[in-house]
Write a protein that holds these residues in place. Structure first.
Motif, PDB file in Angstrom:
ATOM      1  N   LYS A 133      -1.997  -7.730  -4.869  1.00 41.13           N
ATOM      2  CA  LYS A 133      -0.650  -8.597  -4.557  1.00 41.13           C
ATOM      3  C   LYS A 133      -1.358  -9.795  -3.756  1.00 41.13           C
ATOM      4  N   ASN A 134      -2.402  -9.742  -3.039  1.00 47.32           N
ATOM      5  CA  ASN A 134      -2.767 -10.672  -2.255  1.00 47.32           C
ATOM      6  C   ASN A 134      -3.985 -11.463  -2.849  1.00 47.32           C
ATOM      7  N   PRO A 135      -4.176 -12.479  -3.586  1.00 45.84           N
ATOM      8  CA  PRO A 135      -5.438 -13.057  -3.863  1.00 45.84           C
ATOM      9  C   PRO A 135      -6.327 -13.479  -2.844  1.00 45.84           C
ATOM     10  N   ARG A 136      -7.569 -13.120  -2.905  1.00 43.35           N
ATOM     11  CA  ARG A 136      -8.672 -13.427  -1.719  1.00 43.35           C
ATOM     12  C   ARG A 136      -8.952 -15.023  -2.116  1.00 43.35           C
ATOM     13  N   LEU A 137      -8.935 -15.556  -0.951  1.00 42.24           N
ATOM     14  CA  LEU A 137      -9.448 -16.917  -1.044  1.00 42.24           C
ATOM     15  C   LEU A 137     -11.014 -16.882  -0.804  1.00 42.24           C
ATOM     16  N   LEU A 138     -11.499 -17.472  -1.787  1.00 41.81           N
ATOM     17  CA  LEU A 138     -12.894 -17.439  -1.938  1.00 41.81           C
ATOM     18  C   LEU A 138     -13.623 -18.584  -0.912  1.00 41.81           C
ATOM     19  N   PRO A 139     -15.060 -18.311  -0.551  1.00 40.65           N
ATOM     20  CA  PRO A 139     -15.534 -19.314   0.403  1.00 40.65           C
ATOM     21  C   PRO A 139     -16.324 -20.390  -0.222  1.00 40.65           C
ATOM     22  N   PRO A 154      -4.367  -5.924   6.929  1.00 44.47           N
ATOM     23  CA  PRO A 154      -3.088  -5.163   6.589  1.00 44.47           C
ATOM     24  C   PRO A 154      -2.079  -5.395   7.267  1.00 44.47           C
ATOM     25  N   GLU A 155      -0.656  -5.566   6.851  1.00 42.83           N
ATOM     26  CA  GLU A 155       0.238  -5.934   7.504  1.00 42.83           C
ATOM     27  C   GLU A 155       0.857  -4.824   8.719  1.00 42.83           C
ATOM     28  N   PRO A 156       1.123  -5.070   9.715  1.00 47.73           N
ATOM     29  CA  PRO A 156       1.336  -4.230  10.829  1.00 47.73           C
ATOM     30  C   PRO A 156       2.582  -3.401  10.158  1.00 47.73           C
ATOM     31  N   ASP A 157       2.725  -2.038  10.627  1.00 52.00           N
ATOM     32  CA  ASP A 157       3.928  -1.201  10.569  1.00 52.00           C
ATOM     33  C   ASP A 157       4.637  -1.326  11.448  1.00 52.00           C
ATOM     34  N   ASP A 158       6.075  -1.973  11.251  1.00 51.45           N
ATOM     35  CA  ASP A 158       6.889  -2.165  12.242  1.00 51.45           C
ATOM     36  C   ASP A 158       7.422  -0.719  12.783  1.00 51.45           C
TER      37      ASP A 158
END
Length: 119
Positions: A3-9, A91-95
């Motif tokens: 879902k989240n593309p990785r920004l390459l360096p 990872p997104e925090p689990d609320d």
């Protein structure tokens, strides 16, 4: 696919941001990006060492400082791109998870001397 593309360096051929979309964080391109990030951060560390020495040198020339400034700018740009890329992959925090009281006082739990009870 991720879902989240990785920004390459590294930048693309026209200077644009480049992204990797994959489910395999250990793919050849992912490992290459990890290695490049490490090289970029190490280069920035080396430049900081040079900068420290040059700033102490009263005989350093203006053109040397301009050259160093340009390299430090590049290294900082690389480091910020690495930080953004790594931050995006956290990872997104689990609320739903409640904070755990581990017995350590946090910054809001500090008792001032006037609030302490006498022994």
């Amino acid at each position: 696919m991720s879902k989240n593309p990785r920004l390459l360096p590294w930048l693309g051929p026209a200077g644009q941001r480049s992204y990797l979309v994959t489910d395999d964080g250990r793919s050849h391109l992912s490992r290459l990006a990890d290695q490049m990030e490490e090289v970029q951060l190490q280069a920035g560390d080396v430049l900081l060492g040079h900068a420290a020495g040059m700033l102490k040198d009263e005989n350093v020339k203006a053109w040397e400082l301009r050259y160093l400034s340009a390299r430090l700018y590049e290294a900082l740009s690389d480091a910020l791109r690495v930080a953004e890329s790594r931050g995006d992959r956290l990872p997104e925090p689990d609320d739903d998870i409640e904070p755990v009281d581990d017995g350590n006082n946090g910054p809001n739990d500090i008792t001032s001397p006037s609030e302490e009870t006498p022994a």
